[in-house]
Design a protein around this motif. Structure first.
Motif, PDB file in Angstrom:
ATOM      1  N   ASP A 231       0.817  -1.215   0.000  1.00  0.00           N
ATOM      2  CA  ASP A 231       0.000   0.000   0.000  1.00  0.00           C
ATOM      3  C   ASP A 231       0.851   1.265   0.000  1.00  0.00           C
ATOM      4  OD1 ASP A 231      -2.442  -1.260  -0.084  1.00  0.00           O
ATOM      5  OD2 ASP A 231      -2.714  -1.291   2.086  1.00  0.00           O
ATOM      6  N   ASP A 232       2.151   1.124  -0.196  1.00  0.00           N
ATOM      7  CA  ASP A 232       3.019   2.297  -0.186  1.00  0.00           C
ATOM      8  C   ASP A 232       2.722   3.262  -1.330  1.00  0.00           C
ATOM      9  OD1 ASP A 232       4.269   1.330   2.047  1.00  0.00           O
ATOM     10  OD2 ASP A 232       6.071   0.615   1.019  1.00  0.00           O
ATOM     11  N   TYR A 233       2.012   2.788  -2.354  1.00  0.00           N
ATOM     12  CA  TYR A 233       1.649   3.673  -3.467  1.00  0.00           C
ATOM     13  C   TYR A 233       0.863   4.896  -2.976  1.00  0.00           C
ATOM     14  CZ  TYR A 233      -3.241   2.281  -3.218  1.00  0.00           C
ATOM     15  OH  TYR A 233      -4.529   2.091  -2.801  1.00  0.00           O
ATOM     16  N   ARG A 234       0.174   4.755  -1.853  1.00  0.00           N
ATOM     17  CA  ARG A 234      -0.694   5.821  -1.360  1.00  0.00           C
ATOM     18  C   ARG A 234       0.065   7.099  -1.038  1.00  0.00           C
ATOM     19  NH1 ARG A 234      -4.282   2.245   2.964  1.00  0.00           N
ATOM     20  NH2 ARG A 234      -5.541   1.110   1.419  1.00  0.00           N
ATOM     21  N   THR A 235       1.339   6.991  -0.726  1.00  0.00           N
ATOM     22  CA  THR A 235       2.128   8.165  -0.355  1.00  0.00           C
ATOM     23  C   THR A 235       2.855   8.772  -1.554  1.00  0.00           C
ATOM     24  OG1 THR A 235       4.043   6.793   0.218  1.00  0.00           O
ATOM     25  CG2 THR A 235       2.449   7.254   1.971  1.00  0.00           C
ATOM     26  N   HIS A 236       2.500   8.331  -2.754  1.00  0.00           N
ATOM     27  CA  HIS A 236       3.123   8.835  -3.978  1.00  0.00           C
ATOM     28  C   HIS A 236       2.027   9.276  -4.948  1.00  0.00           C
ATOM     29  CE1 HIS A 236       7.032   7.150  -2.707  1.00  0.00           C
ATOM     30  NE2 HIS A 236       6.298   6.167  -2.217  1.00  0.00           N
TER      31      HIS A 236
ATOM     32  N   MET B 225      -0.669   6.166 -16.943  1.00  0.00           N
ATOM     33  CA  MET B 225      -0.870   5.863 -15.534  1.00  0.00           C
ATOM     34  C   MET B 225      -1.895   6.801 -14.916  1.00  0.00           C
ATOM     35  SD  MET B 225       3.200   5.434 -14.696  1.00  0.00           S
ATOM     36  CE  MET B 225       3.623   6.579 -16.032  1.00  0.00           C
ATOM     37  N   SER B 226      -2.685   6.264 -13.991  1.00  0.00           N
ATOM     38  CA  SER B 226      -3.573   7.102 -13.197  1.00  0.00           C
ATOM     39  C   SER B 226      -2.823   7.597 -11.966  1.00  0.00           C
ATOM     40  CB  SER B 226      -4.814   6.311 -12.771  1.00  0.00           C
ATOM     41  OG  SER B 226      -4.452   5.182 -11.985  1.00  0.00           O
ATOM     42  N   LEU B 227      -3.286   8.710 -11.420  1.00  0.00           N
ATOM     43  CA  LEU B 227      -2.662   9.299 -10.240  1.00  0.00           C
ATOM     44  C   LEU B 227      -3.604   9.228  -9.049  1.00  0.00           C
ATOM     45  CD1 LEU B 227      -1.117  12.523 -11.856  1.00  0.00           C
ATOM     46  CD2 LEU B 227      -0.093  10.236 -11.643  1.00  0.00           C
ATOM     47  N   ASN B 228      -3.030   9.258  -7.870  1.00  0.00           N
ATOM     48  CA  ASN B 228      -3.839   9.232  -6.650  1.00  0.00           C
ATOM     49  C   ASN B 228      -4.578  10.538  -6.410  1.00  0.00           C
ATOM     50  OD1 ASN B 228      -3.377   6.596  -5.475  1.00  0.00           O
ATOM     51  ND2 ASN B 228      -1.247   7.230  -5.178  1.00  0.00           N
ATOM     52  N   ARG B 229      -4.067  11.598  -6.980  1.00  0.00           N
ATOM     53  CA  ARG B 229      -4.713  12.904  -6.828  1.00  0.00           C
ATOM     54  C   ARG B 229      -4.391  13.741  -8.046  1.00  0.00           C
ATOM     55  NH1 ARG B 229      -0.272  12.515  -3.633  1.00  0.00           N
ATOM     56  NH2 ARG B 229       1.388  14.075  -3.908  1.00  0.00           N
ATOM     57  N   PRO B 230      -5.269  14.662  -8.413  1.00  0.00           N
ATOM     58  CA  PRO B 230      -5.008  15.494  -9.597  1.00  0.00           C
ATOM     59  C   PRO B 230      -3.902  16.506  -9.316  1.00  0.00           C
ATOM     60  CG  PRO B 230      -7.017  16.185  -8.500  1.00  0.00           C
ATOM     61  CD  PRO B 230      -6.575  14.941  -7.798  1.00  0.00           C
TER      62      PRO B 230
ATOM     63  N   VAL C  81       5.351  12.694 -18.730  1.00  0.00           N
ATOM     64  CA  VAL C  81       4.511  13.885 -18.634  1.00  0.00           C
ATOM     65  C   VAL C  81       3.439  13.620 -17.581  1.00  0.00           C
ATOM     66  CG1 VAL C  81       2.989  15.473 -19.860  1.00  0.00           C
ATOM     67  CG2 VAL C  81       4.932  14.432 -21.059  1.00  0.00           C
ATOM     68  N   VAL C  82       3.436  14.424 -16.528  1.00  0.00           N
ATOM     69  CA  VAL C  82       2.516  14.250 -15.402  1.00  0.00           C
ATOM     70  C   VAL C  82       1.539  15.414 -15.373  1.00  0.00           C
ATOM     71  CG1 VAL C  82       2.320  13.940 -12.912  1.00  0.00           C
ATOM     72  CG2 VAL C  82       4.326  13.042 -14.125  1.00  0.00           C
ATOM     73  N   GLY C  83       0.227  15.089 -15.476  1.00  0.00           N
ATOM     74  CA  GLY C  83      -0.793  16.116 -15.443  1.00  0.00           C
ATOM     75  C   GLY C  83      -0.878  16.891 -16.750  1.00  0.00           C
ATOM     76  N   PRO C  84      -1.756  17.932 -16.767  1.00  0.00           N
ATOM     77  CA  PRO C  84      -2.639  18.291 -15.654  1.00  0.00           C
ATOM     78  C   PRO C  84      -3.755  17.267 -15.483  1.00  0.00           C
ATOM     79  CG  PRO C  84      -3.169  19.578 -17.587  1.00  0.00           C
ATOM     80  CD  PRO C  84      -1.940  18.793 -17.941  1.00  0.00           C
ATOM     81  N   GLY C  85      -4.334  17.225 -14.298  1.00  0.00           N
ATOM     82  CA  GLY C  85      -5.361  16.240 -14.015  1.00  0.00           C
ATOM     83  C   GLY C  85      -4.792  15.040 -13.297  1.00  0.00           C
ATOM     84  N   SER C  86      -5.459  13.895 -13.464  1.00  0.00           N
ATOM     85  CA  SER C  86      -5.138  12.695 -12.691  1.00  0.00           C
ATOM     86  C   SER C  86      -4.507  11.605 -13.544  1.00  0.00           C
ATOM     87  CB  SER C  86      -6.400  12.161 -12.008  1.00  0.00           C
ATOM     88  OG  SER C  86      -6.924  13.114 -11.108  1.00  0.00           O
ATOM     89  N   HIS C  87      -3.677  11.996 -14.498  1.00  0.00           N
ATOM     90  CA  HIS C  87      -3.029  10.984 -15.322  1.00  0.00           C
ATOM     91  C   HIS C  87      -1.608  11.415 -15.674  1.00  0.00           C
ATOM     92  CE1 HIS C  87      -4.476  13.797 -18.434  1.00  0.00           C
ATOM     93  NE2 HIS C  87      -3.409  13.402 -19.117  1.00  0.00           N
ATOM     94  N   ALA C  88      -0.796  10.428 -16.056  1.00  0.00           N
ATOM     95  CA  ALA C  88       0.569  10.662 -16.510  1.00  0.00           C
ATOM     96  C   ALA C  88       0.825   9.770 -17.713  1.00  0.00           C
ATOM     97  CB  ALA C  88       1.568  10.363 -15.402  1.00  0.00           C
ATOM     98  N   VAL C  89       1.723  10.199 -18.582  1.00  0.00           N
ATOM     99  CA  VAL C  89       2.078   9.451 -19.783  1.00  0.00           C
ATOM    100  C   VAL C  89       3.598   9.374 -19.866  1.00  0.00           C
ATOM    101  CG1 VAL C  89       1.901   9.293 -22.297  1.00  0.00           C
ATOM    102  CG2 VAL C  89       0.019  10.297 -20.976  1.00  0.00           C
TER     103      VAL C  89
END
Length: 326
Positions: free
Chosen positions: A207-212, A277-282, A297-305
């Motif tokens: 569950d360590d993904y939660r802090t990233h 990838m989806s993100l835990n928060r936008p 590329v991270v964001g904007p929003g709740s995804h990264a590529v």
């Protein structure tokens, strides 16, 4: 807590040790007109790619990735003493595994080699996948046991796996089911079962993904040879994915939460191309991180590529023609 597979090198060794019988599936067709099997049995677990050394080293020493994801660099020992050193981005149910040339022994460690792991969520479903493979034109699926050595020289059963063939150009996919012995070993740091027969990905991963920022892999795009594509389609169908052909001769497999695209290319163009990838928060603003010959590329929003070798997005992170839809 790493689930790594050097699919082919280990399979060949495991087949020898266990007496498994394998056969090629060179005649399998990527025909997108047939419906998927009714129940989804396999789900995207992880994919891997072998990158140029400059990019692999840049990933390993990146100052950005440890904050972006549950990021690990680890050497693992599997069946028959085979070892591999990977760079891992771990999510809630899925993860990404990255290698440099030579980090895996033999053919699997060459530039452009790649793999795809599909796993069950319920104990016993791998046996059903194996039976489905026979109806998909794979008369003799290759089964084997993967083990893990935690450093004491005593192999622990890790997962059972099935392949369509041990012959390949640069890419292989396998179905797998985690073993109860692995879940019972405290060194695996796995979670308690959520239901009877739970052998799922979320139980396996921390569950360590939660802090990233990174949460999960939502789509992946790989370039593979026509032969490797033909050997992979029966496994996707047997697992319950809806597989359709695309105009360039590749396929897109959907269902199960992660979209998988495989493009047919010559061997010298094969390799991991793009991961969404989806993100835990936008996040409010776009962040572009260049890592070796790759771009995250991270964001904007709740995804990264994350694109490799400049494929999939332009320099600003905008979707290029043919990119996998989020």
């Amino acid at each position: 807590m790493l689930m790594r597979r050097t699919v082919r090198m280990i399979v060949v060794l495991a087949v020898t040790l266990a007496g498994a019988i394998g056969g090629g599936v060179g005649t399998a067709q990527a025909d997108g007109s047939r419906p998927a099997n009714d129940r989804q049995l396999l789900f995207y677990n992880h994919s891997y790619g072998v990158l140029d050394r400059e990019t692999a080293d840049a990933i390993e020493h990146s100052a950005y990735l440890p904050g972006f994801a549950d990021f690990q660099v680890r050497t693992t020992t599997g069946t028959g003493g085979q070892t591999w050193t990977g760079r891992y981005l771990m999510g809630r149910e899925t993860y990404l595994e990255l290698f440099g040339v030579g980090d895996i022994a033999g053919q699997d460690g060459t530039l452009g080699s790649a793999g795809l792991g599909l796993s069950t969520e319920r104990a016993g479903d791998l046996a059903t996948v194996t039976e489905r493979l026979k109806s998909e034109g794979v008369p003799d699926p290759v089964g084997f046991l993967q083990t893990r050595d935690f450093g004491d020289g005593v192999p622990v059963p890790w997962f059972d796996a099935v392949l369509t063939t041990t012959e390949y150009d640069a890419f292989g996919a396998w179905a797998m089911e985690y073993r109860p012995e692995y879940f019972a070993d405290p060194r695996g740091h796995t979670e308690p079962a959520s239901f009877p027969g739970d052998v799922g990905r979320e139980r396996y991963l921390s569950d360590d993904y939660r802090t990233h920022l990174m949460r999960d892999v939502t789509s992946v795009r790989l370039a593979v040879t026509e032969g490797d594509l033909a050997d992979t389609v029966p496994l996707l169908r047997a697992g319950g994915f809806a597989v359709r052909t695309v105009t360039d001769g590749g396929v897109v497999a959907e269902r199960g939460g992660t979209t998988i695209r495989l493009d047919a290319v010559p061997r010298d163009q094969a390799g991991l191309q793009r991961v969404d990838m989806s993100l835990n928060r936008p996040v409010q603003e776009r962040h572009i991180e260049r890592i070796g010959h790759s771009t995250l590329v991270v964001g904007p929003g709740s995804h990264a590529v994350w694109t490799f070798n400049g494929d999939g997005t332009d320099a600003n992170g905008t979707d290029a023609p043919g990119a996998v839809a989020r």
